[in-house]
Design a protein around this motif. Sequence first.
Motif, PDB file in Angstrom:
ATOM      1  N   PRO A   2       0.806  -1.217   0.000  1.00 61.81           N
ATOM      2  CA  PRO A   2       0.000   0.000   0.000  1.00 61.81           C
ATOM      3  C   PRO A   2       0.842   1.272   0.000  1.00 61.81           C
ATOM      4  O   PRO A   2       0.447   2.285  -0.571  1.00 61.81           O
ATOM      5  CB  PRO A   2      -0.820  -0.122   1.294  1.00 61.81           C
ATOM      6  N   GLY A   3       2.026   1.225   0.616  1.00 59.26           N
ATOM      7  CA  GLY A   3       2.901   2.395   0.609  1.00 59.26           C
ATOM      8  C   GLY A   3       3.364   2.735  -0.794  1.00 59.26           C
ATOM      9  O   GLY A   3       3.413   3.914  -1.188  1.00 59.26           O
ATOM     10  N   LEU A   4       3.698   1.715  -1.566  1.00 60.99           N
ATOM     11  CA  LEU A   4       4.098   1.924  -2.959  1.00 60.99           C
ATOM     12  C   LEU A   4       2.930   2.466  -3.778  1.00 60.99           C
ATOM     13  O   LEU A   4       3.111   3.344  -4.639  1.00 60.99           O
ATOM     14  CB  LEU A   4       4.600   0.605  -3.558  1.00 60.99           C
ATOM     15  N   ALA A   5       1.723   1.949  -3.517  1.00 62.78           N
ATOM     16  CA  ALA A   5       0.543   2.432  -4.241  1.00 62.78           C
ATOM     17  C   ALA A   5       0.309   3.915  -3.978  1.00 62.78           C
ATOM     18  O   ALA A   5       0.033   4.689  -4.906  1.00 62.78           O
ATOM     19  CB  ALA A   5      -0.691   1.623  -3.826  1.00 62.78           C
ATOM     20  N   ARG A   6       0.445   4.330  -2.715  1.00 57.68           N
ATOM     21  CA  ARG A   6       0.241   5.756  -2.398  1.00 57.68           C
ATOM     22  C   ARG A   6       1.340   6.612  -3.025  1.00 57.68           C
ATOM     23  O   ARG A   6       1.094   7.744  -3.464  1.00 57.68           O
ATOM     24  CB  ARG A   6       0.208   5.945  -0.884  1.00 57.68           C
ATOM     25  N   ALA A   7       2.571   6.095  -3.041  1.00 58.96           N
ATOM     26  CA  ALA A   7       3.664   6.841  -3.668  1.00 58.96           C
ATOM     27  C   ALA A   7       3.389   7.028  -5.155  1.00 58.96           C
ATOM     28  O   ALA A   7       3.637   8.102  -5.722  1.00 58.96           O
ATOM     29  CB  ALA A   7       4.984   6.108  -3.449  1.00 58.96           C
ATOM     30  N   PHE A   8       2.870   5.970  -5.816  1.00 58.23           N
ATOM     31  CA  PHE A   8       2.515   6.071  -7.233  1.00 58.23           C
ATOM     32  C   PHE A   8       1.433   7.134  -7.439  1.00 58.23           C
ATOM     33  O   PHE A   8       1.514   7.953  -8.369  1.00 58.23           O
ATOM     34  CB  PHE A   8       2.036   4.710  -7.735  1.00 58.23           C
ATOM     35  N   LEU A   9       0.409   7.127  -6.571  1.00 56.78           N
ATOM     36  CA  LEU A   9      -0.669   8.117  -6.699  1.00 56.78           C
ATOM     37  C   LEU A   9      -0.158   9.529  -6.472  1.00 56.78           C
ATOM     38  O   LEU A   9      -0.563  10.468  -7.169  1.00 56.78           O
ATOM     39  CB  LEU A   9      -1.799   7.780  -5.721  1.00 56.78           C
ATOM     40  N   ASN A  10       0.757   9.693  -5.506  1.00 54.35           N
ATOM     41  CA  ASN A  10       1.340  11.020  -5.271  1.00 54.35           C
ATOM     42  C   ASN A  10       2.133  11.484  -6.482  1.00 54.35           C
ATOM     43  O   ASN A  10       2.093  12.663  -6.858  1.00 54.35           O
ATOM     44  CB  ASN A  10       2.235  10.983  -4.036  1.00 54.35           C
ATOM     45  N   LEU A  11       2.872  10.555  -7.095  1.00 50.60           N
ATOM     46  CA  LEU A  11       3.661  10.902  -8.273  1.00 50.60           C
ATOM     47  C   LEU A  11       2.758  11.298  -9.435  1.00 50.60           C
ATOM     48  O   LEU A  11       3.014  12.292 -10.131  1.00 50.60           O
ATOM     49  CB  LEU A  11       4.539   9.712  -8.668  1.00 50.60           C
ATOM     50  N   HIS A  12       1.681  10.540  -9.637  1.00 49.09           N
ATOM     51  CA  HIS A  12       0.760  10.877 -10.727  1.00 49.09           C
ATOM     52  C   HIS A  12       0.081  12.214 -10.467  1.00 49.09           C
ATOM     53  O   HIS A  12      -0.103  13.016 -11.391  1.00 49.09           O
ATOM     54  CB  HIS A  12      -0.295   9.777 -10.883  1.00 49.09           C
ATOM     55  N   ARG A  13      -0.291  12.465  -9.225  1.00 49.69           N
ATOM     56  CA  ARG A  13      -0.927  13.740  -8.894  1.00 49.69           C
ATOM     57  C   ARG A  13       0.035  14.895  -9.145  1.00 49.69           C
ATOM     58  O   ARG A  13      -0.348  15.936  -9.687  1.00 49.69           O
ATOM     59  CB  ARG A  13      -1.367  13.729  -7.421  1.00 49.69           C
ATOM     60  N   ALA A  14       1.317  14.706  -8.781  1.00 54.00           N
ATOM     61  CA  ALA A  14       2.318  15.740  -9.031  1.00 54.00           C
ATOM     62  C   ALA A  14       2.475  15.984 -10.530  1.00 54.00           C
ATOM     63  O   ALA A  14       2.608  17.135 -10.983  1.00 54.00           O
ATOM     64  CB  ALA A  14       3.657  15.335  -8.416  1.00 54.00           C
ATOM     65  N   TYR A  15       2.467  14.909 -11.303  1.00 54.96           N
ATOM     66  CA  TYR A  15       2.570  15.048 -12.764  1.00 54.96           C
ATOM     67  C   TYR A  15       1.391  15.850 -13.325  1.00 54.96           C
ATOM     68  O   TYR A  15       1.560  16.744 -14.162  1.00 54.96           O
ATOM     69  CB  TYR A  15       2.619  13.665 -13.409  1.00 54.96           C
ATOM     70  N   ARG A  16       0.177  15.514 -12.872  1.00 58.18           N
ATOM     71  CA  ARG A  16      -1.012  16.228 -13.351  1.00 58.18           C
ATOM     72  C   ARG A  16      -0.945  17.705 -13.015  1.00 58.18           C
ATOM     73  O   ARG A  16      -1.253  18.571 -13.833  1.00 58.18           O
ATOM     74  CB  ARG A  16      -2.283  15.620 -12.743  1.00 58.18           C
ATOM     75  N   GLN A  17      -0.543  18.008 -11.793  1.00 53.47           N
ATOM     76  CA  GLN A  17      -0.485  19.412 -11.384  1.00 53.47           C
ATOM     77  C   GLN A  17       0.580  20.172 -12.164  1.00 53.47           C
ATOM     78  O   GLN A  17       0.375  21.321 -12.539  1.00 53.47           O
ATOM     79  CB  GLN A  17      -0.234  19.499  -9.885  1.00 53.47           C
ATOM     80  N   ALA A  18       1.702  19.502 -12.425  1.00 55.66           N
ATOM     81  CA  ALA A  18       2.739  20.143 -13.221  1.00 55.66           C
ATOM     82  C   ALA A  18       2.232  20.398 -14.642  1.00 55.66           C
ATOM     83  O   ALA A  18       2.473  21.469 -15.223  1.00 55.66           O
ATOM     84  CB  ALA A  18       3.992  19.281 -13.246  1.00 55.66           C
ATOM     85  N   SER A  19       1.519  19.430 -15.205  1.00 55.01           N
ATOM     86  CA  SER A  19       0.972  19.594 -16.552  1.00 55.01           C
ATOM     87  C   SER A  19      -0.040  20.730 -16.607  1.00 55.01           C
ATOM     88  O   SER A  19      -0.067  21.516 -17.555  1.00 55.01           O
ATOM     89  CB  SER A  19       0.313  18.286 -17.012  1.00 55.01           C
ATOM     90  N   GLU A  20      -0.888  20.809 -15.575  1.00 53.34           N
ATOM     91  CA  GLU A  20      -1.894  21.867 -15.540  1.00 53.34           C
ATOM     92  C   GLU A  20      -1.245  23.240 -15.410  1.00 53.34           C
ATOM     93  O   GLU A  20      -1.703  24.217 -16.007  1.00 53.34           O
ATOM     94  CB  GLU A  20      -2.864  21.611 -14.396  1.00 53.34           C
ATOM     95  N   ARG A  21      -0.162  23.324 -14.640  1.00 51.59           N
ATOM     96  CA  ARG A  21       0.522  24.618 -14.514  1.00 51.59           C
ATOM     97  C   ARG A  21       1.151  25.033 -15.837  1.00 51.59           C
ATOM     98  O   ARG A  21       1.096  26.192 -16.231  1.00 51.59           O
ATOM     99  CB  ARG A  21       1.596  24.539 -13.423  1.00 51.59           C
ATOM    100  N   LEU A  22       1.737  24.062 -16.551  1.00 49.04           N
ATOM    101  CA  LEU A  22       2.350  24.378 -17.841  1.00 49.04           C
ATOM    102  C   LEU A  22       1.305  24.804 -18.858  1.00 49.04           C
ATOM    103  O   LEU A  22       1.589  25.613 -19.742  1.00 49.04           O
ATOM    104  CB  LEU A  22       3.125  23.154 -18.349  1.00 49.04           C
TER     105      LEU A  22
END
Length: 464
Positions: free
Chosen positions: A105-125
């Motif tokens: 579950p820790g790896l799953a949450r890390a993956f979700l955090n990474l994807h969320r960071a990617y989305r936010q970076a894309s939205e800012r760009l």
Amino acid sequence: MATQKLYAGTKLREVRGRIGLSQKAFAEKLGISLPYLNQMEHNHRPVSAAVVLRLAQEFGLDVTELTTGDSERLVSDMREALVDPVFGPGGAPQADLRLVASNAPGLARAFLNLHRAYRQASERLASLDEALGREDRSAAPSPWDEVRDFFHYCDNYIDAVDRSAERFAREAAGRDLVQAAVSVLEARGISVQVSEMPLVRAYDAATRRLTISARVPEATRRFQLLHQIALLTQDDLLEATLDLARFQTVEARGIAKIGLANYFAGAAQMPYAPFLIAAREERHDLERLADRFGASIEQVAHRLSTLQRPGSKGVPFFFVRVDQAGTITKRHSATRLQFARFGGACPLWNVHRAFETPGRFLRQLAQTPDGVRYLSLARDVTKPGGSFTAPVRRYAIGLGCEIAHASSLVYADDLDLTRRFEPIGISCRICERPDCHQRSVPPLERRLAVDPDRRGVLPYGIPD
């Protein structure tokens, strides 16, 4: 039909850690060998029925803890993330997602955090304002999302805060809760007054004066008074809970503290044990419960979704609040239904129709693509500003449970539970239904068939 095997190694380790036993001592208590326990805790073997029975008998464990919690939410969140085009077509099999959610579950949450960071970076760009030089921020989740996820993965139940609020209400037994709260504040040298003002609540630490707006309903005044009680008398508990959460920003910690104080206020107004008993007696009639506890319909619905205390759980509900644009502003689910992290809710869900029928409860028998059936209630919530010129805030709330619990709700009494259930989804971007007449965007994980000579409900087809 084959029975699904129960792999719950992570939960089993959590239970053992909470009890404070070594693997050897835990195995002896359960009457099994140490290697067998080790294999179950690492999901190499399923948890047997005999072990489940021993957990209940020896430790009084609510065995539903082994099958509920983060796993379904993690699976749902990962599935939604993996349909992002950045991962390519195909996604991942459901069995693989369940394996990751159970074993790592820790790896799953890390993956979700990474994807969320990617989305936010894309939205800012993609934002012209950002491109023109607005101050950049790190790729951390927004404070609001971080706090929302904190409550989401706590099952919207914070045991220490809930029990402290219940204790406060118990000590006030026999007295009006408002008077009890005022007495506590006055004992600390804080005066309380109700007067006309644009704010709902204002506390001046310099003058030690708490002012509550006279414009808001009585239930809101009571709730805001208890909120301030939490901030002034439960600060150590709230701060300790925030320390355990390890929020990444000061802003997230501040928002979470407000959320915890709100949690205390709701739990003090509707203390766990009496409220659970009343909910069963009234068969979850929201209006009768609101009258019985001096709360609003929304407060009651939200409280019902928090009744997840181990060993004393209520009906598992989902609860959601949406604005008129369909944006989800509050969400929680103790059921298998999980709300989309991005975008709005399914347009076929009755919560959107609640704005058309103010003051009435709407009922819906709904079925999600995974075949699970629900009884869903929806009602509009209007929050007037207290004067002709003040703006009126309008929301709709949704509350529901899986159909297996429908007999516990007064709202199911005259419904034919054998009739056709309306098909609903989570959100259009991950919905698998090919022929939905309300689809707003194509599903991200499916290829489209475009034929200029044929037009159906949609301008494209979704082949199997």
